[in-house]
Design a protein around this motif. Structure first.
Motif, PDB file in Angstrom:
ATOM      1  N   PRO A 208      21.681 -29.815  29.961  1.00  0.00           N
ATOM      2  CA  PRO A 208      22.508 -30.046  31.151  1.00  0.00           C
ATOM      3  C   PRO A 208      21.846 -29.435  32.382  1.00  0.00           C
ATOM      4  O   PRO A 208      21.263 -28.348  32.304  1.00  0.00           O
ATOM      5  N   GLU A 209      21.955 -30.131  33.512  1.00  0.00           N
ATOM      6  CA  GLU A 209      21.337 -29.617  34.735  1.00  0.00           C
ATOM      7  C   GLU A 209      22.092 -28.404  35.262  1.00  0.00           C
ATOM      8  O   GLU A 209      21.481 -27.431  35.716  1.00  0.00           O
ATOM      9  N   TYR A 210      23.397 -28.478  35.218  1.00  0.00           N
ATOM     10  CA  TYR A 210      24.208 -27.349  35.672  1.00  0.00           C
ATOM     11  C   TYR A 210      25.573 -27.400  35.004  1.00  0.00           C
ATOM     12  O   TYR A 210      26.017 -28.438  34.522  1.00  0.00           O
ATOM     13  N   ILE A 211      26.234 -26.262  34.997  1.00  0.00           N
ATOM     14  CA  ILE A 211      27.601 -26.146  34.492  1.00  0.00           C
ATOM     15  C   ILE A 211      28.360 -25.269  35.472  1.00  0.00           C
ATOM     16  O   ILE A 211      27.926 -24.154  35.780  1.00  0.00           O
ATOM     17  N   ARG A 225      22.730 -22.722  35.805  1.00  0.00           N
ATOM     18  CA  ARG A 225      21.730 -23.772  36.029  1.00  0.00           C
ATOM     19  C   ARG A 225      20.607 -23.637  35.020  1.00  0.00           C
ATOM     20  O   ARG A 225      20.215 -22.531  34.641  1.00  0.00           O
ATOM     21  N   TYR A 226      20.102 -24.777  34.598  1.00  0.00           N
ATOM     22  CA  TYR A 226      18.969 -24.794  33.684  1.00  0.00           C
ATOM     23  C   TYR A 226      17.744 -24.248  34.398  1.00  0.00           C
ATOM     24  O   TYR A 226      17.499 -24.558  35.568  1.00  0.00           O
ATOM     25  N   PHE A 294      44.067 -24.325  32.982  1.00  0.00           N
ATOM     26  CA  PHE A 294      43.621 -22.934  33.106  1.00  0.00           C
ATOM     27  C   PHE A 294      42.133 -22.878  33.446  1.00  0.00           C
ATOM     28  O   PHE A 294      41.684 -22.006  34.183  1.00  0.00           O
ATOM     29  N   ALA A 295      41.364 -23.807  32.888  1.00  0.00           N
ATOM     30  CA  ALA A 295      39.917 -23.824  33.129  1.00  0.00           C
ATOM     31  C   ALA A 295      39.440 -25.257  33.330  1.00  0.00           C
ATOM     32  O   ALA A 295      39.942 -26.183  32.693  1.00  0.00           O
ATOM     33  N   LYS A 296      38.480 -25.408  34.226  1.00  0.00           N
ATOM     34  CA  LYS A 296      37.834 -26.705  34.445  1.00  0.00           C
ATOM     35  C   LYS A 296      36.326 -26.482  34.385  1.00  0.00           C
ATOM     36  O   LYS A 296      35.786 -25.637  35.092  1.00  0.00           O
ATOM     37  N   VAL A 297      35.675 -27.237  33.500  1.00  0.00           N
ATOM     38  CA  VAL A 297      34.235 -27.095  33.297  1.00  0.00           C
ATOM     39  C   VAL A 297      33.564 -28.387  33.744  1.00  0.00           C
ATOM     40  O   VAL A 297      33.678 -29.426  33.088  1.00  0.00           O
ATOM     41  N   THR A 298      32.883 -28.329  34.874  1.00  0.00           N
ATOM     42  CA  THR A 298      32.168 -29.492  35.394  1.00  0.00           C
ATOM     43  C   THR A 298      30.694 -29.349  35.027  1.00  0.00           C
ATOM     44  O   THR A 298      30.110 -28.280  35.218  1.00  0.00           O
TER      45      THR A 298
END
Length: 479
Positions: A208-211, A225-226, A294-298
């Protein structure tokens, strides 16, 4: 031998045999019948003989045209289709939720040759005691040769609960079948929903490029970030590291692969535990805490940005939904690290390991003075105040500057004038990669034997005095 002696020996032998027999009778406990139901026959609860395979259906592989299930939870059916040279089965019962074609195929095809472990009764006149008079599940099968079968499934065997009772409709032949082989007949269609919602990692997809993690108990979002600087560079020039990701918000620091690897590996092949609701209706989202998660992971993976929503706690997990994918799922706690992790708990003891030629310069400040080492990425040379320094000597010093500095995690904020500091100033083309134009490690004395290690002003670790002394000596030896 005299006749009287023979008689005595024979009598003694008879008494010995009788004594042994009596002892055996006394040692073996008497079988006591159930006094509450003295006439109940319990022979149907188990099979005293050796188990053997009992064929229930026997057809060629992939020969089922349609299989339908009716149970206490509802009814649904699978219909066969052909794609190229292979078969697959579909169902309308899942709505827009993606089906797990492989799981459906394995389940349907298991009924082409279904076997039991033993026959309980050949011609039972009381199917109700097996739960087969009003079966818990009914499976109807249509084969491509024009034949069909209707199988009834009842209760679990009370003694051997890994087996259930089964018989063909219209037959009194009751057979024991392993529950694990047919357990889905008791479920609804959600058991066949696809639970892996993103692609697995591969060399083609990359990492993944970023989380980006937004959470109600965090003051600011966390972003990973990767470390793309690891790709495509000369291995002789890149500082080797086992870490693949770094925090860029709220701090800039590498993530320990062993303690925080699941933060980025988890979005590859993102796996749910079960499908809870087929529709993301307003009521369903609210009931699961996903209307205000509660959490959002983009994350951006394989060129596509997705967002995972994590809601209320459920039995052994959390409710979850992936934006752009139908359905509401539950995810196991050990597969949802983003909801509970602590930033400082997963920071690497080697918080910085920038590629040496990504730096414009490195400024080291010790009690002896300030030393600004300029780095020429074209000629691969190094200089101090315009004068060249030994190439190998500086590379060894650089390895030490970016080595594991954290001997002990320590996050109580410590401020003041640093005893030693190391500042990495990055070239403009690396600002985006590192998420900043510079990073600084500071060592602050606070108890005479230990130093607090600050990364960009935030305290992360403790380190021993011997490490700081060795760092000063290494600088002195070079200059």
């Amino acid at each position: 031998m005299k006749q009287s002696v023979k008689a005595v020996l024979i009598a003694a032998g008879v008494l010995l045999v009788l004594g042994i027999a009596l002892a055996v009778i006394l040692l073996v406990p008497e079988k006591t019948p159930d006094v509450s139901e003295p006439n109940v026959n319990l022979s149907y609860l188990w099979d005293d003989g050796e188990e053997q395979l009992v064929p229930i259906t026997s057809k060629p592989q992939n020969s089922i045209l349609e299989l339908s299930i009716e149970n206490e939870k509802g009814s649904f059916a699978f219909t066969r289709h052909k794609r190229d040279s292979s078969y697959y089965w579909t169902t309308d019962a899942l709505g827009e939720v993606l089906p797990d074609e492989a799981a459906i195929g394995r389940f349907v095809d298991s009924f082409t040759f279904l076997c039991g472990s033993s026959v309980v009764e050949e011609n039972s006149s009381s199917l109700e005691k097996y739960g087969l008079k009003d079966p818990l599940a009914t499976v109807k099968i249509s084969f491509e040769d024009g034949s069909s079968a209707t199988l009834l499934f009842g209760i679990k065997n009370p003694v051997r609960d890994s087996y259930v009772y089964c018989c063909e409709s219209g037959s009194g032949r009751v057979i024991l079948v392993e529950y694990s082989a047919v357990e889905e007949v008791y479920f609804d269609a959600r058991a066949f929903a696809k639970l892996v919602l993103t692609e697995e990692y591969s060399e083609k997809t990359g990492y993944p490029e970023y989380i980006r993690i937004e959470r109600k108990d965090l003051e600011t979002p966390v972003e990973l970030r990767y470390m793309s600087e690891l790709e495509g560079a000369d291995e002789e020039l890149v500082i080797t590291t086992s870490n693949l990701y770094r925090f860029t918000e709220p701090i800039s620091a590498e993530i320990d692969a062993s303690r925080g690897g699941n933060l980025y590996q988890g979005v590859c092949g993102l796996t749910m535990r079960s499908c809870e609701f087929l529709e993301q209706s307003e009521d369903n989202l609210k009931a699961c805490g996903l209307d205000d998660p509660f959490a959002k992971v983009t994350f951006k993976f394989n060129g596509t940005e997705r967002a995972l929503l994590i809601g209320n706690e459920t039995d052994g997990g959390y409710y979850a939904a992936l934006e752009g994918a139908a359905g509401i799922f539950s995810i196991a706690k050990n597969r949802a690290p983003w909801r509970t992790f602590g930033v400082f708990a997963v920071i690497s003891k080697r918080p910085l390991s920038p590629y040496i030629y990504s730096c414009e310069n490195v400024v080291v400040t010790t009690p002896n003075g300030e030393y600004k080492f300029d780095i020429d990425s074209v000629t691969h040379t190094f200089s101090l105040n315009g004068k060249a320094v030994d190439t190998n000597g500086f590379k060894l010093l650089y390895q030490e500057l970016i080595g594991p500095v954290g001997e002990e995690l320590y996050t109580e904020q410590t401020d003041g004038a640093p005893y030693v500091s190391v500042k990495f100033n990055y070239k403009s083309e690396y600002h985006g990669i590192y998420g900043t134009d510079s990073d600084e490690l500071s060592y602050l004395a606070f108890d005479g034997r230990k130093y607090a290690v600050n990364l960009n002003g935030k305290t992360l670790f403790k380190v021993g005095e011997i490490y700081v002394s060795r760092l000063i000596e290494s600088v002195n030896d070079l200059v």
